[in-house]
Design a protein around this motif. Structure first.
Motif, short mmCIF file in Angstrom:
data_model
loop_
_atom_site.label_atom_id
_atom_site.label_comp_id
_atom_site.label_asym_id
_atom_site.label_seq_id
_atom_site.Cartn_x
_atom_site.Cartn_y
_atom_site.Cartn_z
N VAL A 183 0.08 6.62 5.00
CA VAL A 183 0.72 7.68 4.20
C VAL A 183 0.19 7.66 2.78
CG1 VAL A 183 2.91 8.47 3.21
CG2 VAL A 183 2.82 7.74 5.60
N GLY A 184 0.03 6.46 2.22
CA GLY A 184 -0.46 6.34 0.85
C GLY A 184 -1.88 6.80 0.66
N VAL A 185 -2.67 6.79 1.72
CA VAL A 185 -4.06 7.26 1.63
C VAL A 185 -4.15 8.75 1.93
CG1 VAL A 185 -6.35 7.07 2.67
CG2 VAL A 185 -5.03 5.00 2.17
N VAL A 186 -3.46 9.20 2.98
CA VAL A 186 -3.61 10.58 3.45
C VAL A 186 -3.00 11.59 2.47
CG1 VAL A 186 -2.95 12.23 5.25
CG2 VAL A 186 -3.77 9.94 5.87
N VAL A 218 4.92 10.79 -1.25
CA VAL A 218 4.73 9.52 -0.56
C VAL A 218 6.08 8.82 -0.38
CG1 VAL A 218 3.75 7.19 -0.76
CG2 VAL A 218 2.35 9.20 -1.28
N LEU A 219 6.89 8.81 -1.43
CA LEU A 219 8.22 8.20 -1.36
C LEU A 219 9.08 8.86 -0.30
CD1 LEU A 219 10.39 6.29 -2.55
CD2 LEU A 219 10.92 8.07 -4.22
N ALA A 220 9.06 10.20 -0.26
CA ALA A 220 9.89 10.93 0.70
C ALA A 220 9.43 10.69 2.14
CB ALA A 220 9.84 12.43 0.39
N ILE A 221 8.12 10.77 2.39
CA ILE A 221 7.61 10.58 3.74
C ILE A 221 7.84 9.15 4.22
CG2 ILE A 221 5.52 10.58 5.15
CD1 ILE A 221 4.48 12.89 3.49
N CYS A 222 7.61 8.19 3.36
CA CYS A 222 7.84 6.79 3.75
C CYS A 222 9.31 6.54 4.06
CB CYS A 222 7.37 5.84 2.64
SG CYS A 222 5.57 5.70 2.50
N SER A 223 10.20 7.11 3.27
CA SER A 223 11.63 6.94 3.51
C SER A 223 12.04 7.60 4.83
CB SER A 223 12.44 7.53 2.36
OG SER A 223 12.15 6.88 1.15
N ALA A 224 11.48 8.78 5.11
CA ALA A 224 11.85 9.51 6.33
C ALA A 224 11.28 8.87 7.59
CB ALA A 224 11.37 10.96 6.23
N THR A 225 10.12 8.23 7.49
CA THR A 225 9.46 7.66 8.66
C THR A 225 9.65 6.15 8.77
OG1 THR A 225 7.39 7.37 7.44
CG2 THR A 225 7.70 9.46 8.61
N HIS A 226 10.38 5.56 7.82
CA HIS A 226 10.59 4.11 7.76
C HIS A 226 9.28 3.35 7.54
CE1 HIS A 226 14.75 4.67 8.96
NE2 HIS A 226 14.34 5.41 9.97
N ALA A 227 8.30 4.03 6.97
CA ALA A 227 7.08 3.33 6.57
C ALA A 227 7.37 2.50 5.33
CB ALA A 227 5.97 4.35 6.27
N GLY A 232 2.88 2.00 0.54
CA GLY A 232 2.51 3.41 0.42
C GLY A 232 2.22 3.77 -1.03
N ALA A 233 3.07 3.30 -1.95
CA ALA A 233 2.86 3.58 -3.37
C ALA A 233 1.56 2.97 -3.87
CB ALA A 233 4.04 3.04 -4.17
N PHE A 234 1.32 1.72 -3.51
CA PHE A 234 0.13 1.02 -3.97
C PHE A 234 -1.13 1.68 -3.43
CE2 PHE A 234 -2.66 -2.88 -3.87
CZ PHE A 234 -2.76 -2.99 -5.24
N SER A 235 -1.12 2.03 -2.13
CA SER A 235 -2.28 2.69 -1.52
C SER A 235 -2.51 4.06 -2.14
CB SER A 235 -2.06 2.83 -0.01
OG SER A 235 -1.83 1.58 0.60
N ALA A 236 -1.43 4.78 -2.45
CA ALA A 236 -1.56 6.10 -3.05
C ALA A 236 -2.18 6.00 -4.44
CB ALA A 236 -0.19 6.78 -3.14
#
Length: 384
Positions: A183-186, A218-227, A232-236
């Protein structure tokens, strides 16, 4: 009021042993339940976890933007030594001290070592921000601190899972970690590509908000998908810095201010959790001995080995060995341990809290003194 005072003394703090981080820590301590009880906050209150989570997400996002692939390629040898050898050795030495001095079982000792391994140069800002400090040393500390939070996180998560402190284990945990990175990359790649289309373009004055929107998405998608939202933040952040350096430049000032505000608020809340009983009744003498050794022995010993054969002058080597302040990553990882409910969770959190308090006081009060030891000749040395 604390923020106002911190801003008003910030210029003087940058030139003396005063520190805004220490100010917020002491203010939280005085305003907390243990003294004035103005800010009645307990470790289980939702605001503690939420604020710490947001602060760490912001820190990792901005830290990632400081270490794009181009930055790593330009001068990677010294940071590589500190990260690939120094970080594991710091974890190992801390774990050994935790077992033989503080009396923790081996699993919890390694967990404590992973929690305390990351560094935060914000508490030693005079080192990374002063021009007289050699560029090689500033680059080393900046890159190391920007990457080691993200490197230590998977170790903390895996050790917590092994200790039975999380509901997610095995492949599910690996999936959350991997999904967070994806998620953080895409997300940044898609947003940057959209912004570069001829019929889509952000207005110049709103350009910093484009990077903000990447972080929020990134925060929203990670929270919704339990990633895993931290990875995710660091990769982004790394992806933004690598794919669109101009976005990093436009976001830098705004992002640093938001991150600084969240971090200072988190320090205030963390200080409110540190009561007199916390320090003097709930931590035995050997716990204090461990905390001191974790600061003055663990990282210096690890980097002493890591820098064998390195092209780094002795004065800079000693400064790098000393400046390993514990910061927000350790605060949040410690809270994760506390909320996990493992057998030694309370004792581990107390040791983490004590090390962070001592680290903030020790490193924030010595950064300017040591920075002044470098002369202009040192400052002109190359960074590669």
């Amino acid at each position: 009021m604390v923020l106002l005072i911190g801003v008003l003394i910030s210029e003087r703090a940058s030139r003396t042993i005063l520190s805004t981080a220490v100010l917020f820590l002491l203010a939280g301590f005085v305003l907390g339940e243990g003294v004035l009880d103005v800010v009645p906050i307990a470790s289980g209150d939702p605001i503690v976890g939420t604020l710490a989570e947001l602060a760490l997400f912001s820190v990792l996002f901005t830290d990632g933007m400081k270490v794009g692939w181009q930055d790593l390629r330009s001068a990677w040898r010294l940071p590589g030594r500190a990260l690939l050898l120094g970080l594991p050795l710091t974890l190992l030495v801390t774990a050994v001290l935790a077992h033989y001095v503080a009396g923790l079982p081996w699993l919890e000792s390694f967990l404590l070592g992973a929690v305390l391994a990351p560094t935060d140069p914000v508490f030693a800002s005079a080192i990374v921000g002063r021009k007289e400090v050699p560029g090689k040393l500033r680059h080393l500390l900046n890159v190391e601190s920007g990457v080691n939070d993200g490197l230590a996180l998977p170790i903390v998560l895996v050790l917590l899972a092994v200790a039975g402190g999380t509901e997610t284990e095995g492949w599910a945990l690996a999936g959350e970690i991997l999904l967070g990175i994806v998620v953080g990359v895409v997300v940044p790649l898609v947003v940057i590509t959209l912004d570069r289309l001829p019929f889509l373009k952000a207005e110049s004055k709103l350009q910093p908000l484009l990077t903000v929107s990447i972080g929020l998405l990134v925060l929203a998608i990670c929270s919704a998908t339990h990633a895993n939202l931290f990875l995710g933040a660091f990769s982004a952040g790394i992806t933004v810095a690598s794919r669109g350096p101009e976005y990093r430049r436009e976001f830098e000032q705004f992002g640093e201010l938001v991150t600084e505000l969240l971090k200072l608020a988190a320090i205030l809340v963390f200080g409110a959790l540190i009561t007199p009983d916390f320090l003097f009744q709930e931590i035995p003498l050997l716990g204090w001995v461990f905390a001191v050794l974790a600061i003055v022995a663990a990282r210096p010993a690890a980097l002493l080995v890591s820098f064998i054969g390195a092209n780094l002058p002795g004065k800079q080597r000693l400064a790098a060995m000393w400046f390993g302040p514990k910061g927000f990553a350790s605060v949040v990882y410690g809270l994760l341990v506390l909320e996990s409910g493992i057998v030694q969770a309370d004792y581990v959190f107390h040791l983490v809290g004590l090390v962070i308090v001592l680290s903030i006081l020790a490193h924030s009060s010595t950064d300017v003194v040591i920075a002044r030891q470098f002369d202009d000749e040192d400052a002109r040395q190359p960074t590669t």
